[in-house]
Design a protein around this motif. Sequence first.
Motif, short mmCIF file in Angstrom:
data_model
loop_
_atom_site.label_atom_id
_atom_site.label_comp_id
_atom_site.label_asym_id
_atom_site.label_seq_id
_atom_site.Cartn_x
_atom_site.Cartn_y
_atom_site.Cartn_z
N PRO A 147 0.80 -1.23 0.00
CA PRO A 147 0.00 0.00 0.00
C PRO A 147 0.83 1.28 0.00
N ILE A 148 1.98 1.22 0.65
CA ILE A 148 2.83 2.42 0.67
C ILE A 148 3.35 2.72 -0.73
N GLY A 149 3.73 1.69 -1.44
CA GLY A 149 4.22 1.88 -2.81
C GLY A 149 3.15 2.42 -3.73
N ALA A 150 1.92 1.93 -3.57
CA ALA A 150 0.83 2.43 -4.41
C ALA A 150 0.56 3.90 -4.11
N ALA A 151 0.54 4.25 -2.82
CA ALA A 151 0.31 5.65 -2.46
C ALA A 151 1.46 6.54 -2.93
N ALA A 152 2.69 6.04 -2.79
CA ALA A 152 3.85 6.83 -3.22
C ALA A 152 3.84 7.04 -4.73
N ALA A 153 3.43 6.02 -5.48
CA ALA A 153 3.35 6.18 -6.93
C ALA A 153 2.31 7.22 -7.31
N MET A 189 8.72 10.53 -0.74
CA MET A 189 7.98 9.27 -0.89
C MET A 189 8.92 8.08 -0.87
N ALA A 190 10.13 8.24 -1.40
CA ALA A 190 11.10 7.15 -1.38
C ALA A 190 11.48 6.82 0.06
N ILE A 191 11.63 7.83 0.90
CA ILE A 191 11.95 7.58 2.31
C ILE A 191 10.83 6.79 2.98
N TRP A 192 9.58 7.19 2.73
CA TRP A 192 8.45 6.46 3.32
C TRP A 192 8.36 5.05 2.77
N PHE A 193 8.78 4.86 1.52
CA PHE A 193 8.74 3.53 0.93
C PHE A 193 9.83 2.63 1.51
N PHE A 194 10.97 3.20 1.88
CA PHE A 194 12.09 2.39 2.36
C PHE A 194 12.02 2.09 3.86
N ILE A 195 11.20 2.77 4.60
CA ILE A 195 11.12 2.54 6.05
C ILE A 195 10.73 1.10 6.39
N PRO A 196 9.78 0.47 5.70
CA PRO A 196 9.47 -0.93 6.05
C PRO A 196 10.62 -1.91 5.80
#
Length: 100
Positions: A59-65, A78-85
Amino acid sequence: MKKIAKYLPALAAATVASSAFAQDAAAATTGDNAAGLRAIGAGLALGLGAVGTGLAQGPIGAAAAGVTAERPEKFGQMAIWFFIPETLVIFGFVGFFLLR
């Protein structure tokens, strides 16, 4: 100061790895049952960490895209939020080394 901060993760990883090897040497004197349970625990730590990362990044990747498509200047944030998991896999990998 920046040079010291750059090497701190490597120092922390070396410290954790050395303690894991020490625990492995100490556990070598136990029976076969304990070794099997440690192997199962190590596999669960790495596997469940990877599954958790996959479930979180979908879901994070979809939202970031979506955000990046509308506002390309937000790509870095958005890349930072995507890499946190990804830290879940790192924690599982550390657990794998500790239980190995």
